[in-house]
Write a protein that holds these residues in place. Structure first.
Motif: not given
Length: 354
Positions: A64-83, A102-107
């Motif tokens: 696995v890569s030394l850093v992984g992409m956290g899932g919560y921030h993909l739809a964090k309120p006030g953050g990025m839009d879908n695109d 990612n997680c079943w309950d994120y956002n």
């Protein structure tokens, strides 16, 4: 020295904080039964980028890569839009990040939905080691959440499924109980819907230790464990000192998180953000997962990997000295000292909701 004695030595050295990262990587490779994967190689069909660093994931044989992409921030309120979220996911994978969290309950599930859309495009799913988490503590709730996650993520299997928020003293017993969540997860693994099994938590090293001990009693091996690892943790109710050696001794892949403590550590200004992100990289981790909510933050994570160099014991001591005074108060690790981060305490229905 045989493999068992070597791993015991590694665990003791990790507990003392005196083991250099090269030895940690060698230990991980020995646990996995193979050499540390080299850039440009392929593990489990996932290509590796020559500009990214990779480490073995415990004894799974995966890299696995030394850093992984956290899932919560993909739809964090006030953050990025879908695109924008999709563009960030694609840019991260194109740069060599092969691990998506990612997680079943994120956002309300939107984080999984957006990641699923991104991975369904242009073959990105086949370039990704995909992890998600479930909250269910009963077999019925766990299986329902697994099926929901599979649908949102638009995939027929999840590479790694983790029990989320193991933060209450009775969580280990509930997971392993007759009719508990582990029954469903094992069934899903038999059906080919998941490949590896782990657990996460942010509250208490003692509860993590109990999860390992309960697994030992049931002769069950966790493939991974996820925990807060950062410049503050070593000073206060420390996962690094308590749980990391247990995971190393068992050949369990270690995944760090909360390098910035949801900005509370970042705002302490004890060191630059890149140094904060690099600190846990010199621990015996497989990967450090970090929230990425913009292209700029993605580039910061990639720069942290590009410029990372293992710390010497003296360098590590100097870094820890800079954080000791504020860390001892616990004010920068509110996930340990308050319920602010405890989603399943605020939403207890998630533990039994299918």
């Amino acid at each position: 020295m045989d493999r068992r004695d070597f791993i015991k030595t590694v665990a003791a050295a990790a507990a003392a904080g005196s083991l250099p990262v090269d030895a940690l990587a060698a230990a991980a490779a020995m646990q996995a039964g193979n050499a540390t994967p080299q850039p440009g190689s392929v593990t489990a069909g996932i290509p590796q980028h020559p500009d990214m660093k990779y480490r073995p994931l415990g004894r799974t044989g995966e890299a696995v890569s030394l850093v992984g992409m956290g899932g919560y921030h993909l739809a964090k309120p006030g953050g990025m839009d879908n695109d924008e979220a999709i563009r960030v996911v694609h840019a991260g994978i194109d740069a060599g990040i092969n691990f998506c969290d990612n997680c079943w309950d994120y956002n309300g599930g939107e984080s999984e939905v957006r990641l699923g859309r991104a991975l369904a495009m242009q073959g990105y799913r086949h370039r990704t080691f995909l992890m998600t988490k479930i909250d269910g503590r009963t077999a019925k709730a766990a299986m329902g959440q697994i099926e929901t996650s599979l649908n949102r993520l638009q995939t027929d299997h999840i590479d790694l499924l983790q029990f989320h928020e193991i933060i209450r003293p009775d969580d280990p017993a509930r997971v392993f109980a007759q009719g508990g969540a582990l029954e469903a997860v094992l069934k899903a693994r038999e059906q080919g819907k998941i490949r590896y099994i782990g657990f996460t938590g942010h509250k208490s090293p003692a509860i993590h230790a109990s999860m390992f001990e309960t697994a030992d009693q049931h002769e069950f091996h966790f493939d991974t464990v996820q925990m807060p690892l950062n410049i503050m943790d070593a000073h206060y109710d420390s996962f690094e000192k308590t749980v990391v050696p247990m995971a190393v001794a068992r050949g369990t892949g270690i995944m760090g998180m909360k390098a910035f403590g949801d900005n509370f550590i970042l705002k302490s200004n004890v060191m630059p953000p890149i140094q904060m992100l690099q600190y846990p990289m010199s621990l015996p981790i497989s990967i450090q997962i970090t929230g990425i909510d913009s292209m700029a933050i993605l580039h910061q994570a990639l720069e942290a990997v590009r410029t990372y160099q293992p710390t010497t014991p003296g360098m590590r001591a100097a870094l820890l000295a800079r954080s000791e005074q504020i860390a001892m108060t616990g004010k920068t690790e509110l996930y340990k000292t308050t319920e602010h981060f405890d989603g399943t305490n605020q939403n207890p229905q998630w533990l039994t909701e299918a």
